[in-house]
Every structure is written in C-alpha cells, then in structure tokens.
Design a protein around this motif. Sequence first.
Motif, PDB file in Angstrom:
ATOM      1  N   MET A 159       0.836  -1.212   0.000  1.00  0.00           N
ATOM      2  CA  MET A 159       0.000   0.000   0.000  1.00  0.00           C
ATOM      3  C   MET A 159       0.869   1.259   0.000  1.00  0.00           C
ATOM      4  SD  MET A 159      -2.982  -1.098   2.729  1.00  0.00           S
ATOM      5  CE  MET A 159      -3.931   0.408   2.557  1.00  0.00           C
ATOM      6  N   HIS A 160       1.903   1.262   0.826  1.00  0.00           N
ATOM      7  CA  HIS A 160       2.781   2.425   0.906  1.00  0.00           C
ATOM      8  C   HIS A 160       3.563   2.616  -0.397  1.00  0.00           C
ATOM      9  CE1 HIS A 160       5.146   5.532   2.696  1.00  0.00           C
ATOM     10  NE2 HIS A 160       6.282   4.849   2.632  1.00  0.00           N
ATOM     11  N   LYS A 161       4.026   1.521  -0.970  1.00  0.00           N
ATOM     12  CA  LYS A 161       4.795   1.597  -2.219  1.00  0.00           C
ATOM     13  C   LYS A 161       3.959   2.195  -3.343  1.00  0.00           C
ATOM     14  CE  LYS A 161       7.265  -1.319  -5.529  1.00  0.00           C
ATOM     15  NZ  LYS A 161       7.610  -2.725  -5.894  1.00  0.00           N
ATOM     16  N   VAL A 167       2.586   9.493  -6.006  1.00  0.00           N
ATOM     17  CA  VAL A 167       3.015  10.866  -5.743  1.00  0.00           C
ATOM     18  C   VAL A 167       4.244  11.227  -6.569  1.00  0.00           C
ATOM     19  CG1 VAL A 167       3.920  12.418  -3.969  1.00  0.00           C
ATOM     20  CG2 VAL A 167       2.032  10.890  -3.434  1.00  0.00           C
ATOM     21  N   VAL A 168       5.215  10.293  -6.660  1.00  0.00           N
ATOM     22  CA  VAL A 168       6.460  10.564  -7.385  1.00  0.00           C
ATOM     23  C   VAL A 168       6.203  10.841  -8.853  1.00  0.00           C
ATOM     24  CG1 VAL A 168       8.623   9.523  -8.167  1.00  0.00           C
ATOM     25  CG2 VAL A 168       7.916   9.316  -5.776  1.00  0.00           C
ATOM     26  N   ASN A 215       6.766  13.049   2.889  1.00  0.00           N
ATOM     27  CA  ASN A 215       6.944  13.036   4.345  1.00  0.00           C
ATOM     28  C   ASN A 215       5.629  12.765   5.073  1.00  0.00           C
ATOM     29  OD1 ASN A 215       9.681  13.587   4.138  1.00  0.00           O
ATOM     30  ND2 ASN A 215       9.388  15.817   4.232  1.00  0.00           N
ATOM     31  N   LEU A 216       4.561  13.380   4.575  1.00  0.00           N
ATOM     32  CA  LEU A 216       3.250  13.147   5.185  1.00  0.00           C
ATOM     33  C   LEU A 216       2.833  11.694   5.034  1.00  0.00           C
ATOM     34  CD1 LEU A 216       1.282  16.349   4.085  1.00  0.00           C
ATOM     35  CD2 LEU A 216       1.975  15.744   6.407  1.00  0.00           C
ATOM     36  N   LEU A 217       3.034  11.153   3.841  1.00  0.00           N
ATOM     37  CA  LEU A 217       2.656   9.756   3.595  1.00  0.00           C
ATOM     38  C   LEU A 217       3.492   8.804   4.442  1.00  0.00           C
ATOM     39  CD1 LEU A 217       2.171   9.782  -0.285  1.00  0.00           C
ATOM     40  CD2 LEU A 217       0.393   9.673   1.466  1.00  0.00           C
ATOM     41  N   GLU A 218       4.790   9.114   4.591  1.00  0.00           N
ATOM     42  CA  GLU A 218       5.667   8.278   5.414  1.00  0.00           C
ATOM     43  C   GLU A 218       5.206   8.291   6.869  1.00  0.00           C
ATOM     44  OE1 GLU A 218       8.589   5.571   5.886  1.00  0.00           O
ATOM     45  OE2 GLU A 218       8.141   6.564   3.973  1.00  0.00           O
ATOM     46  N   LYS A 219       4.825   9.463   7.340  1.00  0.00           N
ATOM     47  CA  LYS A 219       4.351   9.590   8.716  1.00  0.00           C
ATOM     48  C   LYS A 219       3.049   8.823   8.919  1.00  0.00           C
ATOM     49  CE  LYS A 219       3.404  13.148  12.206  1.00  0.00           C
ATOM     50  NZ  LYS A 219       3.289  14.611  12.456  1.00  0.00           N
ATOM     51  N   GLU A 220       2.120   8.957   7.976  1.00  0.00           N
ATOM     52  CA  GLU A 220       0.849   8.239   8.067  1.00  0.00           C
ATOM     53  C   GLU A 220       1.062   6.729   7.993  1.00  0.00           C
ATOM     54  OE1 GLU A 220      -1.815   9.637   5.105  1.00  0.00           O
ATOM     55  OE2 GLU A 220      -2.072  11.630   6.004  1.00  0.00           O
ATOM     56  N   HIS A 221       2.007   6.302   7.131  1.00  0.00           N
ATOM     57  CA  HIS A 221       2.293   4.866   6.993  1.00  0.00           C
ATOM     58  C   HIS A 221       2.833   4.292   8.308  1.00  0.00           C
ATOM     59  CE1 HIS A 221       3.782   1.092   5.426  1.00  0.00           C
ATOM     60  NE2 HIS A 221       4.997   1.391   5.839  1.00  0.00           N
ATOM     61  N   ALA A 315      -5.747   3.605  -5.692  1.00  0.00           N
ATOM     62  CA  ALA A 315      -4.598   2.898  -6.273  1.00  0.00           C
ATOM     63  C   ALA A 315      -3.921   2.008  -5.242  1.00  0.00           C
ATOM     64  CB  ALA A 315      -3.603   3.911  -6.833  1.00  0.00           C
ATOM     65  N   LYS A 316      -3.709   2.543  -4.036  1.00  0.00           N
ATOM     66  CA  LYS A 316      -3.018   1.729  -3.019  1.00  0.00           C
ATOM     67  C   LYS A 316      -3.899   0.590  -2.528  1.00  0.00           C
ATOM     68  CE  LYS A 316      -4.182   4.267   1.233  1.00  0.00           C
ATOM     69  NZ  LYS A 316      -3.667   4.953   2.414  1.00  0.00           N
ATOM     70  N   GLU A 317      -5.225   0.796  -2.466  1.00  0.00           N
ATOM     71  CA  GLU A 317      -6.121  -0.284  -2.065  1.00  0.00           C
ATOM     72  C   GLU A 317      -6.125  -1.406  -3.096  1.00  0.00           C
ATOM     73  OE1 GLU A 317      -9.920   1.456  -1.350  1.00  0.00           O
ATOM     74  OE2 GLU A 317      -9.324   2.418   0.531  1.00  0.00           O
ATOM     75  N   GLU A 318      -6.097  -1.042  -4.360  1.00  0.00           N
ATOM     76  CA  GLU A 318      -6.049  -2.057  -5.425  1.00  0.00           C
ATOM     77  C   GLU A 318      -4.766  -2.878  -5.332  1.00  0.00           C
ATOM     78  OE1 GLU A 318      -6.512  -0.010  -9.089  1.00  0.00           O
ATOM     79  OE2 GLU A 318      -8.629   0.486  -8.763  1.00  0.00           O
ATOM     80  N   GLN A 319      -3.641  -2.206  -5.076  1.00  0.00           N
ATOM     81  CA  GLN A 319      -2.371  -2.919  -4.968  1.00  0.00           C
ATOM     82  C   GLN A 319      -2.347  -3.835  -3.741  1.00  0.00           C
ATOM     83  OE1 GLN A 319       0.211  -3.119  -7.061  1.00  0.00           O
ATOM     84  NE2 GLN A 319      -0.977  -1.894  -8.509  1.00  0.00           N
ATOM     85  N   ALA A 320      -2.895  -3.355  -2.624  1.00  0.00           N
ATOM     86  CA  ALA A 320      -2.933  -4.177  -1.416  1.00  0.00           C
ATOM     87  C   ALA A 320      -3.813  -5.411  -1.615  1.00  0.00           C
ATOM     88  CB  ALA A 320      -3.447  -3.345  -0.242  1.00  0.00           C
TER      89      ALA A 320
END
Length: 589
Positions: A159-161, A167-168, A215-221, A315-320
Amino acid sequence: MAGFWQMTVAFRKYLILVFVPLVFLPLPLAIPTKEAECGYVIIVMALFWCTEALPLAVTALLPVLLFPMMNIMDSTTVCQEYLKDSNMLFIGGLLMAVAIETWNLHKRVALWVLLITGVRPALLLLGFMVVTAFLSMWISNTATTAMMVPIAQAVLDQMHKSEMEFVVTGQGHENVNKAFELQETPSKPDGVKEESEKGSTHVLTLEEDRKINENLLEKEHKKFSKGMSLCICYSASIGGIATLTGTTPNLVLQGQINQLFPSNGNVINFASWFSFAFPTMVVLLILAWFWLLILYLGFNFRKSFGCAADATTKAKEEQAYKTIKEESKKLGPMKFPEIAVLTIFILLVLLWFTREPGFIPGWATVLFNSKDSYVTDATAAIFVSILLFMIPANIGYTVSDREQTGGKSKIRAPPALLDWKTVHEKMPWNIVFLLGGGFALAKGSEESGLSAWLGTQLTPLEQIPAPAIALLLCLLIATFTECTSNVATTTLFLPILASMAEAICLHPLYVMLPCTLAASLAFMLPVATPPNAIVFSYGQLRVVDMAKAGFMLNILGVLTITLAINTWGSSLFDLQTFPSWANRTGTCP
C-alpha cells in the motif's frame, strides 16, 4: 560501586534462588503448622514465577520435592496431580493446532477472510483482528501472531509503495496537497513572478510539494503500521479467551474447579465456557477495534471506511488487494491433507459442543450413559488426535528410485497427517508441567488446611457488594498479569479466590471466571505476553505506544468482563445462588 551493582544485576537470578527461600524460612520455623509450611512453598514459588529465576516449568516441579519433605502430601499423591484431565485436554487441543499449522490451513483461512473484508483502512484493521482472534481460539496466540505479522507487513508495504509511486510520478499532485499551492500563489514577490514566467519556480514548487507529500505519507504509513501491529497482538490475546483450549488460564480454571469442588457437576466444559466467553470476546474485540481506529486513524470515519477515496487511495487499495490475492494464489487449490485436517477439526468442535450441551442429552449420555464421570472433553480431543496419526496425508502411494540391491523399485506408503517428530518440535511441554504444578499447589492448600484458614481471614469482605469485589479483583489480576505469566497468575490466585468465595457464601465462579479472563488482558508491556514481544521485535513500536494503547484497553477489558459476569454469565451459571457443591464446610445456608 558501579561494578558491584553490575555484578548484582548480572547474578540476580542466583541471588534470588539463594535468598528468597532463606528470607521466608522463619515462617514455617516460627509457626510449625502445615498451613504455614504450605504458605512458605506458595510464597517461594510465586516469587520464582514472578522473577523467572528458574524456568516456569522447573518452578512448577517444586511441590514434588517440598510437599513430601514437609509432610503435607506423600509423593505419589503429588505426582498424580501433574497429569489431570485438563492436561490431556490441553495436549489434545495442541495436537490439533499443530496439524493445522503443519498443513498451512490457518494461512488459507486468514487470506480468505481478508479477501472478504477488503483493504479499506478501517475494514483492513477489522479484517486482521477478526482473523487473528478466530485463529487464536484454536491455535496458540504465539503461532497466530508470528504468521499474521508478516502478512500484514507485506500488505502495508505494498500500500505504501503504490502510494509513493503515485506521488512521485505526479499523478496525485493535485489531489494530495492542493492547500500548499493555494497558499503559495497569492504571495509571490515581483522577482519570483518573473522567474515564474520562465517555469523554474513552478518546477521548484512541485518538487517541494512532492517532498512534503512524501513526508506526510511516510508519517501516516508509520502510524498505521503501529496500529496494525497492535491490533494483531491484542486480537491474539483477546481471541484466546473465547474457547476452553484457547489459552492456558482457561484450562487452569477448569482444573482448579474440578480439583477443589469434585462434585460440581462438570459446570465448566467446552460448551458452557464458549457460551459465556465468546460473546465477551466479541464485545471486547469490537471495543478494541474502535479504540485503535480512533487512536491511529482519527475521527475521519469517511476516510477510514473509504467513503471519500481519492485516486491515490484507490490505487493503493487495489495494490494491497492484489497482494493478498497473490498470496492466496500461491497456496493453490485445497489439497487432500488440508481437507482432511479441516474435516477432523470440524468433527472435534462438534464433539465438544454436543458432548453435554445442557438443554438436551449429549452424545456422552446417549451413547455411553456418562454425563459427568467417564467421557469428558479430553476424551474427544484425544480421539481426534489419534485420528491425525492414523489418516494418511495422501490417498495414493509413491514409487521410490530403484534400490542399489536387487534393482527393484520400492513402493512407499504416504505419511500420516501428523508425525511425532513434528509434534515433539512444536509441543510446549513446559506448559503441561506448569498446569500440573498449579493443580499440585491447589491440592496441597486443601490438604494442609491453608485454604480453610484463608477463607476465615477473608470473611470481612462479605460487607462489600459482590459486583465491587469482582471489579476490584479483575483490576488486581489485570495489573499483576502485566509482569507475570498469565498461567502463573491464575495458578496462584484461583485457589485463594475459591476460599474467599466459600467463606463469604458467594458463588465461586462469580470471582474465578472474571479473574481468569482478566489474566489474558496483558496489553501494556512487550514482556507481558509472547504476541506483544513478537510485534515489538519488528521495531515499529515503542514501549510508550504499547502502554498508551494498552492502558485504555485494559480498562475496557475489565469493564467488559464485569458486565459479562453480571449479565449473561450470571444467568448461564446461576451465579445469584450459592451452589451446594461449593459448601464444603457446611457454613453456608
């Protein structure tokens, strides 16, 4: 001075082994009674268990040495306490659990449920909690946690990836941090406006925006990963209370009740325990889910349940979901051994529930005319365990390579579903001795008269309302079990609670049942229980994280158990009246 302190800490176990017996030795010398001698043994064993100066199982063997020496019980009688019916039920249940683990049936069930619940944050949290709690009802909470944590880690990493990739690549730039651009645009100075026309500032703004979003996503993850880790270890402890074989303190209670009150009419069996403990487990699991949801996902329930999902979230839910599906595909279709183990497991559960359900005659009464004495839950467990060693793992046979002598092929029969080598590696034999040591202590307390003496000392508690007694004792046990093994906690406290209940003419189960459940509320410290230690070892959690979440969960657990024992538990076990089988001294009406 520092060197002396370090030396003391290094050799603390040996110092405890020497000084604890010596410090309390004046008790049996000054009061040469069997009650004092038995009290001395209990104090020494309690301190050894609390400090783990000796392995728990080795400490449990001390009654075999000390009770005959102090003339409390003869050696033959003491040794007979170490393999009671509850021990055989424990062994039978564990053999079933070992078979489930051997053929990866528990992993298949876990992935099935996760595919059903989905991967939206709140539902993903609930899915892992439900799976972990269900598996912990039947196999050890340690094995359940060890299996579930890597699965959760793989799902969260995927999900994080996918979120970071979104974002990238800039696809989620407009969705993720629009506020940043809105704040920057109106306040640009003239010089920046000129550069903006050339496009350089726009690139810089996007780059800064991307870093902030990362940074926000890393913190939330990291925050969500902490919540997921805690949900798994907490669910493993909560799920174990639902079944009689789910965690060892439940079996300690059954053994102690049968030991102290032989004519109790088998009041604690698999069906009666499940009827009381399963609803309690469900309520506590839901409360734990809500608490972790609020603590790690906040009050934005629309986002937590995926009601307002943006492109990045989808997108992250589909990947998870894809990750879980791929793990499920790796297992392939169900094979014969898995089907056989699942069938035997269902058979065992049915035998447990229908042996003596209470509202109709069970199969033990119909087939063997045996309601209380002969056929027990342990009989069914051992019957099913023997089947695991008899049924082959395949329906065919294999032909080996040609032997060197004779040049003929050799036909080999398939192995059984379970072999003794696997059992020997996975069976926690130390718990069998620990259970036996508890039963020996209970028997010694009764034979020496210590139980009766404790009962007379606790009669002033009769002035306190019964619900208040249950609540205070649950808080005491829940606090004690954070620092001590839950098996040792119940072993030490249950005989005392039984004596107290008898002295004040209170139903023994009214205090023994909730305190047994409270012994599983070890949520605050990594050392409190193996599931906590497993998730803590992954490095995402700090002690303060576990203490903050666990403190509130301990309070919720005690309140839930108190509610249960005063509502459906009271009706189920008729706790309003003092039973005749508990009136050993004849002092209660």
